[in-house]
Design a protein around this motif. Structure first.
Motif, PDB file in Angstrom:
ATOM      1  N   MET A 102       0.857  -1.199   0.000  1.00  0.00           N
ATOM      2  CA  MET A 102       0.000   0.000   0.000  1.00  0.00           C
ATOM      3  C   MET A 102       0.884   1.237   0.000  1.00  0.00           C
ATOM      4  N   GLY A 103       0.602   2.169  -0.881  1.00  0.00           N
ATOM      5  CA  GLY A 103       1.413   3.371  -0.961  1.00  0.00           C
ATOM      6  C   GLY A 103       0.972   4.396   0.056  1.00  0.00           C
ATOM      7  N   THR A 104       1.813   5.356   0.288  1.00  0.00           N
ATOM      8  CA  THR A 104       1.501   6.473   1.175  1.00  0.00           C
ATOM      9  C   THR A 104       1.755   7.767   0.437  1.00  0.00           C
ATOM     10  N   ASN A 105       1.111   8.833   0.908  1.00  0.00           N
ATOM     11  CA  ASN A 105       1.319  10.113   0.245  1.00  0.00           C
ATOM     12  C   ASN A 105       2.278  11.003   1.003  1.00  0.00           C
ATOM     13  N   HIS A 106       2.836  10.473   2.150  1.00  0.00           N
ATOM     14  CA  HIS A 106       3.848  11.197   2.920  1.00  0.00           C
ATOM     15  C   HIS A 106       3.397  12.612   3.290  1.00  0.00           C
ATOM     16  N   GLY A 107       2.113  12.736   3.547  1.00  0.00           N
ATOM     17  CA  GLY A 107       1.608  14.019   3.999  1.00  0.00           C
ATOM     18  C   GLY A 107       1.396  15.045   2.898  1.00  0.00           C
ATOM     19  N   VAL A 108       1.590  14.674   1.616  1.00  0.00           N
ATOM     20  CA  VAL A 108       1.401  15.608   0.516  1.00  0.00           C
ATOM     21  C   VAL A 108      -0.071  15.627   0.139  1.00  0.00           C
ATOM     22  N   LYS A 109      -0.653  16.811   0.143  1.00  0.00           N
ATOM     23  CA  LYS A 109      -2.067  16.921  -0.203  1.00  0.00           C
ATOM     24  C   LYS A 109      -2.256  16.808  -1.703  1.00  0.00           C
ATOM     25  N   PRO A 110      -3.334  16.147  -2.136  1.00  0.00           N
ATOM     26  CA  PRO A 110      -3.589  16.043  -3.575  1.00  0.00           C
ATOM     27  C   PRO A 110      -3.846  17.420  -4.176  1.00  0.00           C
ATOM     28  N   ARG A 111      -3.428  17.611  -5.405  1.00  0.00           N
ATOM     29  CA  ARG A 111      -3.638  18.870  -6.093  1.00  0.00           C
ATOM     30  C   ARG A 111      -5.101  19.021  -6.479  1.00  0.00           C
ATOM     31  N   ARG A 112      -5.601  20.187  -6.343  1.00  0.00           N
ATOM     32  CA  ARG A 112      -6.984  20.452  -6.681  1.00  0.00           C
ATOM     33  C   ARG A 112      -7.059  21.269  -7.962  1.00  0.00           C
ATOM     34  N   GLY A 113      -8.221  21.191  -8.594  1.00  0.00           N
ATOM     35  CA  GLY A 113      -8.423  21.986  -9.792  1.00  0.00           C
ATOM     36  C   GLY A 113      -8.576  23.458  -9.457  1.00  0.00           C
ATOM     37  N   ARG A 114      -8.816  24.249 -10.487  1.00  0.00           N
ATOM     38  CA  ARG A 114      -8.992  25.691 -10.296  1.00  0.00           C
ATOM     39  C   ARG A 114     -10.209  25.931  -9.408  1.00  0.00           C
ATOM     40  N   PRO A 115     -10.071  26.824  -8.406  1.00  0.00           N
ATOM     41  CA  PRO A 115     -11.223  27.099  -7.530  1.00  0.00           C
ATOM     42  C   PRO A 115     -12.409  27.630  -8.332  1.00  0.00           C
ATOM     43  N   ARG A 116     -13.593  27.273  -7.890  1.00  0.00           N
ATOM     44  CA  ARG A 116     -14.809  27.730  -8.560  1.00  0.00           C
ATOM     45  C   ARG A 116     -14.954  29.239  -8.394  1.00  0.00           C
ATOM     46  N   ASP A 117     -15.254  29.909  -9.465  1.00  0.00           N
ATOM     47  CA  ASP A 117     -15.443  31.360  -9.454  1.00  0.00           C
ATOM     48  C   ASP A 117     -16.900  31.650  -9.137  1.00  0.00           C
ATOM     49  N   PRO A 118     -17.213  32.160  -7.938  1.00  0.00           N
ATOM     50  CA  PRO A 118     -18.627  32.361  -7.575  1.00  0.00           C
ATOM     51  C   PRO A 118     -19.305  33.442  -8.397  1.00  0.00           C
ATOM     52  N   ASP A 119     -18.509  34.311  -9.011  1.00  0.00           N
ATOM     53  CA  ASP A 119     -19.093  35.399  -9.803  1.00  0.00           C
ATOM     54  C   ASP A 119     -19.218  35.050 -11.279  1.00  0.00           C
ATOM     55  N   ALA A 120     -18.820  33.835 -11.662  1.00  0.00           N
ATOM     56  CA  ALA A 120     -18.783  33.491 -13.091  1.00  0.00           C
ATOM     57  C   ALA A 120     -20.178  33.521 -13.715  1.00  0.00           C
ATOM     58  N   GLU A 121     -21.159  32.896 -13.077  1.00  0.00           N
ATOM     59  CA  GLU A 121     -22.487  32.807 -13.694  1.00  0.00           C
ATOM     60  C   GLU A 121     -23.128  34.173 -13.901  1.00  0.00           C
ATOM     61  N   PRO A 122     -23.185  35.039 -12.879  1.00  0.00           N
ATOM     62  CA  PRO A 122     -23.777  36.360 -13.151  1.00  0.00           C
ATOM     63  C   PRO A 122     -22.975  37.160 -14.168  1.00  0.00           C
ATOM     64  N   ARG A 123     -21.673  36.978 -14.192  1.00  0.00           N
ATOM     65  CA  ARG A 123     -20.852  37.700 -15.169  1.00  0.00           C
ATOM     66  C   ARG A 123     -21.128  37.196 -16.581  1.00  0.00           C
ATOM     67  N   ILE A 124     -21.259  35.901 -16.729  1.00  0.00           N
ATOM     68  CA  ILE A 124     -21.571  35.318 -18.046  1.00  0.00           C
ATOM     69  C   ILE A 124     -22.929  35.813 -18.520  1.00  0.00           C
ATOM     70  N   ARG A 125     -23.922  35.802 -17.639  1.00  0.00           N
ATOM     71  CA  ARG A 125     -25.256  36.283 -18.019  1.00  0.00           C
ATOM     72  C   ARG A 125     -25.199  37.753 -18.435  1.00  0.00           C
ATOM     73  N   ARG A 126     -24.458  38.537 -17.679  1.00  0.00           N
ATOM     74  CA  ARG A 126     -24.387  39.973 -17.978  1.00  0.00           C
ATOM     75  C   ARG A 126     -23.794  40.223 -19.361  1.00  0.00           C
ATOM     76  N   TYR A 127     -22.715  39.521 -19.684  1.00  0.00           N
ATOM     77  CA  TYR A 127     -22.098  39.729 -20.998  1.00  0.00           C
ATOM     78  C   TYR A 127     -22.917  39.095 -22.118  1.00  0.00           C
ATOM     79  N   ALA A 128     -23.628  38.025 -21.810  1.00  0.00           N
ATOM     80  CA  ALA A 128     -24.510  37.443 -22.822  1.00  0.00           C
ATOM     81  C   ALA A 128     -25.595  38.443 -23.216  1.00  0.00           C
ATOM     82  N   VAL A 129     -26.193  39.105 -22.224  1.00  0.00           N
ATOM     83  CA  VAL A 129     -27.204  40.126 -22.521  1.00  0.00           C
ATOM     84  C   VAL A 129     -26.580  41.279 -23.301  1.00  0.00           C
ATOM     85  N   GLN A 130     -25.409  41.718 -22.871  1.00  0.00           N
ATOM     86  CA  GLN A 130     -24.764  42.845 -23.545  1.00  0.00           C
ATOM     87  C   GLN A 130     -24.506  42.539 -25.021  1.00  0.00           C
ATOM     88  N   LEU A 131     -23.973  41.355 -25.304  1.00  0.00           N
ATOM     89  CA  LEU A 131     -23.676  41.001 -26.687  1.00  0.00           C
ATOM     90  C   LEU A 131     -24.952  40.736 -27.485  1.00  0.00           C
TER      91      LEU A 131
END
Length: 205
Positions: free
Chosen positions: A1-30
Motif C-alpha cells: 500500500m502506498g503512502t502520500n507522505h503528507g502531501v495533499k492532492p492537487r486540486r483543480g482551479r477554484p470555482r469562481d462564484p461570480d462566473a455565472e452572473p458575469r456570463i449572463r451579464r455579458y450574454a445580454v450585452q452582446l
C-alpha cells in the motif's frame, strides 16, 4: 500500500462564484449589441473571462444561455411582487416596467425584440419565453387575489394583461414615440384594474 507522505492532492482551479452572473451579464450585452446571430459563446466566454467549457457546463446551448440571461435580466429589473393586493401588485410591477423601458438597456431590449423577432425564430423564442414567464407570474397574482377574496372577474385573462402592456412598448418603439414615463404607472394600472375587478380601483397606491 502506498503512502502520500503528507502531501495533499492537487486540486483543480477554484470555482469562481461570480462566473455565472458575469456570463449572463455579458450574454445580454452582446445579444443587445449584435442580435442572436451575432452573439457567440466564444465571444461571451472571452468577455466574461472564462473558458467555453465553463459556459457549456452550465448551459448546453447558446439558446439556453440567451433565454436564461434575458430571464435573469427581467427578474432583476421587473421582479415579482406580492404586496397583499392585486392593485398593489400591478401598480408596483408597472412602475418597475416603466422604469426599465426608460433606460438605455430597457429600450434596447424592446427595439431588438421588434427588429429581430420576425427575422429570427430563435430570437422570437427568447422574447416569447420572457412573456410566458410574466404570464405565469400574473396568473399566480390573480390566484392569490382570488384566494384573499378580492373581486377578480372570471374573465380576467393573464395573457391579455401582459400582452397589452408589451404591445404599448412595441408600438412606441416602432413609431419612435417616447415610452410611457414611470409616473404613468398608476394611470396605466388603472386601465388593467378596471378590466379585471368587479369594483373600481382606488385612486392611487
Amino acid at each position: 500500500m502506498g503512502t502520500n507522505h503528507g502531501v495533499k492532492p492537487r486540486r483543480g482551479r477554484p470555482r469562481d462564484p461570480d462566473a455565472e452572473p458575469r456570463i449572463r451579464r455579458y450574454a445580454v450585452q452582446l445579444l443587445l449589441e449584435r442580435g442572436f446571430d451575432g452573439m457567440t459563446v466564444d465571444d461571451v466566454a472571452e468577455a466574461a473571462g472564462v473558458g467555453k467549457a465553463t459556459i457549456y457546463r452550465r448551459w448546453a446551448s447558446k439558446e439556453l444561455l440567451a433565454n436564461d440571461a434575458m430571464a435573469d435580466l427581467f427578474d432583476l429589473e421587473i421582479p415579482d411582487t406580492d404586496t397583499g393586493s392585486i392593485e398593489g401588485d400591478l401598480r408596483l410591477v408597472y412602475r418597475y416596467a416603466l422604469n426599465f423601458v426608460n433606460t438605455e438597456k430597457g429600450l434596447a431590449v424592446i427595439r431588438l425584440a421588434v427588429s429581430e423577432a420576425n427575422r429570427d425564430p430563435r430570437s422570437a423564442a427568447v422574447y416569447r419565453n420572457l412573456l410566458d414567464r410574466r404570464i405565469v407570474l400574473t396568473r399566480q397574482a390573480l390566484d392569490r387575489a382570488r384566494a384573499r377574496g378580492e373581486p377578480i372577474r372570471s374573465t380576467a385573462d393573464p395573457v391579455l394583461m401582459v400582452e397589452w402592456m408589451a404591445g404599448v412598448f412595441v408600438v412606441r418603439a416602432l413609431t419612435g414615440q417616447p415610452m410611457p414615463r414611470p409616473e404613468d404607472a398608476d394611470r396605466l394600472a388603472d386601465i388593467t384594474l378596471r378590466a379585471i375587478l368587479d369594483v373600481p380601483p382606488s385612486s392611487g397606491p
